[in-house]
Design a protein around this motif. Structure first.
Motif, mmCIF file in Angstrom:
data_model
loop_
_atom_site.group_PDB
_atom_site.id
_atom_site.type_symbol
_atom_site.label_atom_id
_atom_site.label_comp_id
_atom_site.label_asym_id
_atom_site.label_seq_id
_atom_site.Cartn_x
_atom_site.Cartn_y
_atom_site.Cartn_z
ATOM 1 N N ASP A 162 21.262 8.584 35.272
ATOM 2 C CA ASP A 162 20.782 9.747 35.415
ATOM 3 C C ASP A 162 20.724 11.010 34.379
ATOM 4 O OD1 ASP A 162 21.204 8.801 37.782
ATOM 5 O OD2 ASP A 162 20.381 10.120 39.097
ATOM 6 N N ARG A 163 22.286 11.042 33.801
ATOM 7 C CA ARG A 163 21.864 12.000 32.357
ATOM 8 C C ARG A 163 21.234 11.776 31.594
ATOM 9 N NH1 ARG A 163 27.700 11.050 29.251
ATOM 10 N NH2 ARG A 163 26.627 11.642 27.113
ATOM 11 N N TYR A 164 21.111 11.104 31.229
ATOM 12 C CA TYR A 164 19.150 10.930 30.439
ATOM 13 C C TYR A 164 17.966 10.690 31.381
ATOM 14 C CZ TYR A 164 22.787 10.719 27.076
ATOM 15 O OH TYR A 164 23.975 10.726 25.923
ATOM 16 N N HIS A 165 17.926 10.214 32.428
ATOM 17 C CA HIS A 165 16.745 9.621 33.156
ATOM 18 C C HIS A 165 16.704 9.846 34.285
ATOM 19 C CE1 HIS A 165 15.386 8.651 29.062
ATOM 20 N NE2 HIS A 165 15.968 7.732 28.904
ATOM 21 N N ASP A 166 16.299 10.454 34.852
ATOM 22 C CA ASP A 166 16.327 11.015 36.780
ATOM 23 C C ASP A 166 15.996 9.186 37.159
ATOM 24 O OD1 ASP A 166 17.559 13.063 36.492
ATOM 25 O OD2 ASP A 166 15.608 14.135 36.856
ATOM 26 N N ASP A 167 16.783 9.116 38.562
ATOM 27 C CA ASP A 167 16.491 7.982 39.024
ATOM 28 C C ASP A 167 16.461 6.332 38.898
ATOM 29 O OD1 ASP A 167 16.743 10.565 41.036
ATOM 30 O OD2 ASP A 167 14.773 10.271 40.948
ATOM 31 N N HIS A 168 17.254 6.464 37.506
ATOM 32 C CA HIS A 168 17.089 4.729 37.666
ATOM 33 C C HIS A 168 18.290 4.234 37.054
ATOM 34 C CE1 HIS A 168 13.403 6.096 35.203
ATOM 35 N NE2 HIS A 168 12.916 5.740 34.774
ATOM 36 N N LEU A 169 17.977 2.652 37.586
ATOM 37 C CA LEU A 169 19.685 2.383 37.510
ATOM 38 C C LEU A 169 19.280 1.432 36.341
ATOM 39 C CD1 LEU A 169 22.058 1.361 39.424
ATOM 40 C CD2 LEU A 169 20.935 -0.397 40.030
ATOM 41 N N ALA A 170 21.105 1.640 35.050
ATOM 42 C CA ALA A 170 20.628 -0.608 34.526
ATOM 43 C C ALA A 170 21.181 -0.892 35.107
ATOM 44 C CB ALA A 170 21.680 0.499 33.167
ATOM 45 N N VAL A 171 20.476 -2.391 34.698
ATOM 46 C CA VAL A 171 21.393 -3.750 34.911
ATOM 47 C C VAL A 171 21.776 -4.379 33.578
ATOM 48 C CG1 VAL A 171 20.582 -5.713 36.779
ATOM 49 C CG2 VAL A 171 20.436 -3.236 36.758
ATOM 50 N N VAL A 172 22.825 -4.560 33.866
ATOM 51 C CA VAL A 172 22.868 -5.524 32.759
ATOM 52 C C VAL A 172 23.228 -7.920 33.496
ATOM 53 C CG1 VAL A 172 24.979 -6.425 30.952
ATOM 54 C CG2 VAL A 172 23.757 -4.445 31.711
ATOM 55 N N ALA A 173 22.377 -8.617 33.377
ATOM 56 C CA ALA A 173 22.716 -9.808 34.032
ATOM 57 C C ALA A 173 22.286 -10.816 33.132
ATOM 58 C CB ALA A 173 21.246 -9.304 35.600
ATOM 59 N N THR A 174 22.908 -11.972 33.635
ATOM 60 C CA THR A 174 22.753 -13.127 33.451
ATOM 61 C C THR A 174 22.220 -14.281 33.999
ATOM 62 O OG1 THR A 174 23.587 -14.620 31.368
ATOM 63 C CG2 THR A 174 25.220 -14.193 33.474
ATOM 64 N N PRO A 175 21.193 -15.067 33.945
ATOM 65 C CA PRO A 175 20.518 -15.854 34.514
ATOM 66 C C PRO A 175 21.619 -16.863 35.211
ATOM 67 C CG PRO A 175 19.832 -16.463 32.283
ATOM 68 C CD PRO A 175 20.496 -15.517 32.291
ATOM 69 N N LYS A 176 21.624 -17.696 36.271
ATOM 70 C CA LYS A 176 23.056 -18.030 37.246
ATOM 71 C C LYS A 176 22.295 -19.247 36.992
ATOM 72 C CE LYS A 176 23.358 -15.549 41.589
ATOM 73 N NZ LYS A 176 22.909 -15.909 42.965
ATOM 74 N N TYR B 106 20.012 -13.997 38.773
ATOM 75 C CA TYR B 106 20.763 -13.268 37.956
ATOM 76 C C TYR B 106 21.692 -13.824 38.668
ATOM 77 C CZ TYR B 106 16.375 -12.447 34.918
ATOM 78 O OH TYR B 106 15.031 -12.352 34.514
ATOM 79 N N GLU B 107 23.001 -13.822 37.769
ATOM 80 C CA GLU B 107 24.221 -12.711 38.163
ATOM 81 C C GLU B 107 24.368 -11.645 38.083
ATOM 82 O OE1 GLU B 107 28.538 -13.510 36.545
ATOM 83 O OE2 GLU B 107 27.519 -14.900 36.101
ATOM 84 N N ILE B 108 24.745 -10.593 38.404
ATOM 85 C CA ILE B 108 24.681 -9.316 38.228
ATOM 86 C C ILE B 108 26.140 -9.085 37.662
ATOM 87 C CG2 ILE B 108 24.201 -6.495 38.377
ATOM 88 C CD1 ILE B 108 21.858 -8.317 39.296
ATOM 89 N N LEU B 109 26.200 -7.946 36.015
ATOM 90 C CA LEU B 109 27.768 -8.335 35.126
ATOM 91 C C LEU B 109 27.935 -6.578 35.232
ATOM 92 C CD1 LEU B 109 26.376 -10.278 31.760
ATOM 93 C CD2 LEU B 109 27.856 -10.677 34.061
ATOM 94 N N ASP B 110 26.472 -5.847 35.056
ATOM 95 C CA ASP B 110 27.075 -4.570 35.241
ATOM 96 C C ASP B 110 25.989 -3.472 35.878
ATOM 97 O OD1 ASP B 110 28.584 -2.118 34.681
ATOM 98 O OD2 ASP B 110 28.701 -2.708 32.785
ATOM 99 N N THR B 111 26.482 -2.581 36.689
ATOM 100 C CA THR B 111 25.319 -1.578 36.851
ATOM 101 C C THR B 111 25.478 0.347 36.549
ATOM 102 O OG1 THR B 111 25.960 -1.368 39.540
ATOM 103 C CG2 THR B 111 24.269 -2.636 38.459
#
Ligand code: SAM
Length: 212
Positions: free
Chosen positions: A198-212, A189-194
């Motif tokens: 934590d403001r809503y969910h502790d210890d979670h990372l949002a990842v937006v990605a698209t296939p390479k 995947y190409e990572i578009l954003d992360t």
């Protein structure tokens, strides 16, 4: 400026507060206004939190979606309210029973009692060339789950994943865990954003990605 919300997701007033909302049958005790809209609680939904935080998720509404880790259907019910065909994978029988009730009022929501690590077990049901995978599986090997399910995504499709650090390694600092998961994802995947949720969910990372 924040990206616009997908069609079918609006900010509406509930008890004098502006909240994200979709139109559909209530699922988790949330109110419904006279027009059939119900608030989408970002504190109970990582995808809701991503929208509240203004991430560009590339969603317009009407997408064909594979949702991994549907649990009892809190978030996937909102997704099915604004998306097209929505395949919801959950491997625990107890929440999957509630998910069936949620699907009863949503004819575009297809619950699958399956293990997201074994996409070959649902490949005969789920179409390929999907617009979006939403992933929220609280399990070790979240990168592997995303890689194995990449086969269902269109080349310009989006992976929207909420990575839970404590599921990978309960003892390590989440900041040390996320780079390893991202390194796994980058193989396909190409990572578009992360963004940390934590403001809503502790210890979670949002990842937006698209296939390479
Ligand atoms: C945090 S909960 C999901 C909450 C849900 N996404 C929501 O917002 O309404 C994580 C879910 O992932 C499910 N899960 C974990 N590993 C899984 C796997 N390998 N396949 C399918 N479901 C899995 C768990 O049973 C649990 O219901």
């Amino acid at each position: 400026m924040s990206p616009s919300l997908p069609d079918g997701v609006e900010r509406r007033s509930f008890d004098g507060r502006e909240r994200l909302a979709t139109r559909g049958e209530p699922v988790y005790g949330e109110p419904q206004d006279d027009d059939g809209w119900r608030p989408w609680d970002a504190g109970r939904s990582k995808l809701g939190a991503m929208l509240e935080l203004g991430l560009d998720l590339g969603l317009d509404g009407g997408e064909r979606v594979l949702y991994l880790g549907a649990a009892a259907g809190t978030t996937v019910s909102h997704v099915a309210d604004f998306a097209g065909p929505t395949y919801a994978v959950e491997f625990a029988p107890r929440p999957a029973r509630d998910l069936l009730d949620v699907a009863a009022s949503r004819e575009n929501l297809f619950p699958l009692l399956k293990d997201a690590r074994k996409p070959e077990t649902y490949a005969h049901v789920v179409e390929s060339g999907l617009d979006c995978i939403v992933q929220d599986v609280a399990t070790r090997g979240q990168g592997t789950v995303a890689l194995r399910n990449n086969r269902f995504l269109a080349p310009d499709g989006r992976l929207l994943a909420a990575i839970k650090a404590r599921s990978e390694d309960v003892l390590s600092d989440p900041a040390d865990v996320f780079p390893d998961v991202l390194a796994d994802l980058r193989t396909e995947y190409e990572i578009l954003d992360t963004q940390r949720l934590d403001r809503y969910h502790d210890d979670h990372l949002a990842v937006v990605a698209t296939p390479k």
